[in-house]
Design an enzyme around this catalytic site. Sequence first.
Site, short mmCIF file in Angstrom:
data_model
loop_
_atom_site.label_atom_id
_atom_site.label_comp_id
_atom_site.label_asym_id
_atom_site.label_seq_id
_atom_site.Cartn_x
_atom_site.Cartn_y
_atom_site.Cartn_z
N ASP A 52 1.71 9.13 -6.52
CA ASP A 52 1.92 10.44 -5.86
C ASP A 52 2.40 11.02 -4.76
OD1 ASP A 52 -0.75 9.27 -5.31
OD2 ASP A 52 -1.55 10.82 -5.87
N ASP A 76 1.88 4.17 2.41
CA ASP A 76 1.19 4.58 2.18
C ASP A 76 1.55 6.07 1.38
OD1 ASP A 76 -1.59 5.31 1.37
OD2 ASP A 76 -2.20 6.27 3.72
N HIS A 131 1.05 4.95 -2.37
CA HIS A 131 0.88 5.86 -3.37
C HIS A 131 2.00 6.60 -4.34
CE1 HIS A 131 -3.73 5.90 -2.41
NE2 HIS A 131 -3.06 5.62 -1.02
N GLU A 154 -10.87 3.40 7.76
CA GLU A 154 -9.63 4.31 8.39
C GLU A 154 -10.56 5.39 8.21
OE1 GLU A 154 -6.20 7.15 5.94
OE2 GLU A 154 -7.51 6.56 4.39
N HIS A 173 -9.78 1.12 -0.26
CA HIS A 173 -9.42 1.63 0.97
C HIS A 173 -10.49 1.19 2.05
CE1 HIS A 173 -6.35 3.18 -1.46
NE2 HIS A 173 -5.78 4.02 0.05
N GLY A 211 -9.97 7.50 -1.91
CA GLY A 211 -11.36 9.06 -1.86
C GLY A 211 -11.83 8.90 -0.91
N HIS A 234 0.94 -0.95 0.08
CA HIS A 234 0.28 -0.37 -0.04
C HIS A 234 1.18 1.48 0.24
CE1 HIS A 234 -3.69 1.80 1.28
NE2 HIS A 234 -3.26 3.41 1.44
#
Length: 359
Positions: free
Chosen positions: A25, A298, A23, A209, A206, A179, A21
């Site tokens: 970006d 993350d 990202h 969380e 996701h 998101g 996991h």
Amino acid sequence: MEPTRVPPVEDLRSAPKVLLHDHLDGGLRPATIVDLAAEAGHELPATDPQALGRWFAEAADSGSLVRYLETFEHTVGVMQTPAAITRVARECAEDLAADGVVYAEIRYAPELHVQQGLALDQVVAAVEEGFRQGVELSGGRIVVRQLLTAMRQAAPSLEIAELAIRYRDRGVAGFDIAGPEAGYPPTRFLDAFDYVRQENGHATCHAGEAFGLPSIWEAVQWCGADRLGHGVRIIDDIAVAEDGTSKLGLLASYVRDKRIPLEMCPSSNLQTGAATSIAEHPIGLLADLRFRVTVNTDNRLMSGTSMTNEFALLCEAFGWGLDKVEWLTVNAMKSAFLPYDERYRLIMDVIKPWYAERR
């Protein structure tokens, strides 16, 4: 019995690690952002790499969701051309390999990288080229795959799912949604999850969380997610008595019994308020209860972290030794969206031998 020795950071860095996991970006080098912003004419809050790195850390730690999300405006903003996307992907693979990661699944939302006219296929191809270059420059010490993410608040989830299946033999391991959880439950994207499953593909989600048990329940029971992105709120279905014994609710029992992997991201959870400290993070209890727990980063830039750092924090907080790091790493490798024989090879030929030498 002697207490477990907390491993030195040097051992944690050289240990083979698995990342599920992370990202794309959320892991850029500050200096790269400065370079790409200058090329694109994108205005940054700071143009000195060190100052920019501090700005990202401060914004992510501010406790303000608005400021946290602003950080992604600058990373996504400079990732709008094939050359820029390829560079970011190449450096991602290099940075992870340098940190001892031997297998990684890196996720991103292709739909966020089409602001200057790229087609979704071009975005995926640019990322794959970057990973290919990074793996080659790292001497083949890492295997990297893509996870294609659909944004909950946007429309094209089925289109992204179809894209993931179309490229599954060209570097894409699976599908994801990300998101805001509140107001955008997983069941809104049933068509995408159904499509991936019917095509014998893999999906993570996701869930659990920012939102609680209903999000996890829908991801598992309606969408059939193979893994849970974060999943930290599963703790809400576990009652801990004064004597330390735990009673699992029906959903928590199901998740544990089915060995559904939890992609846990401790440092990130502190920033988003999903946990109050590393020592109080649910990962400690969940690991003790033998859930299929995995450790992840993350957003390495926003959290100022790495896999080595995450394990160092956890080992210090919970008194874990290399045996626990090995267990968590094998958990992650077992849970990867990779064919069984490739997972088995990495476990038996790369991961376990390293730990065996240090017993």
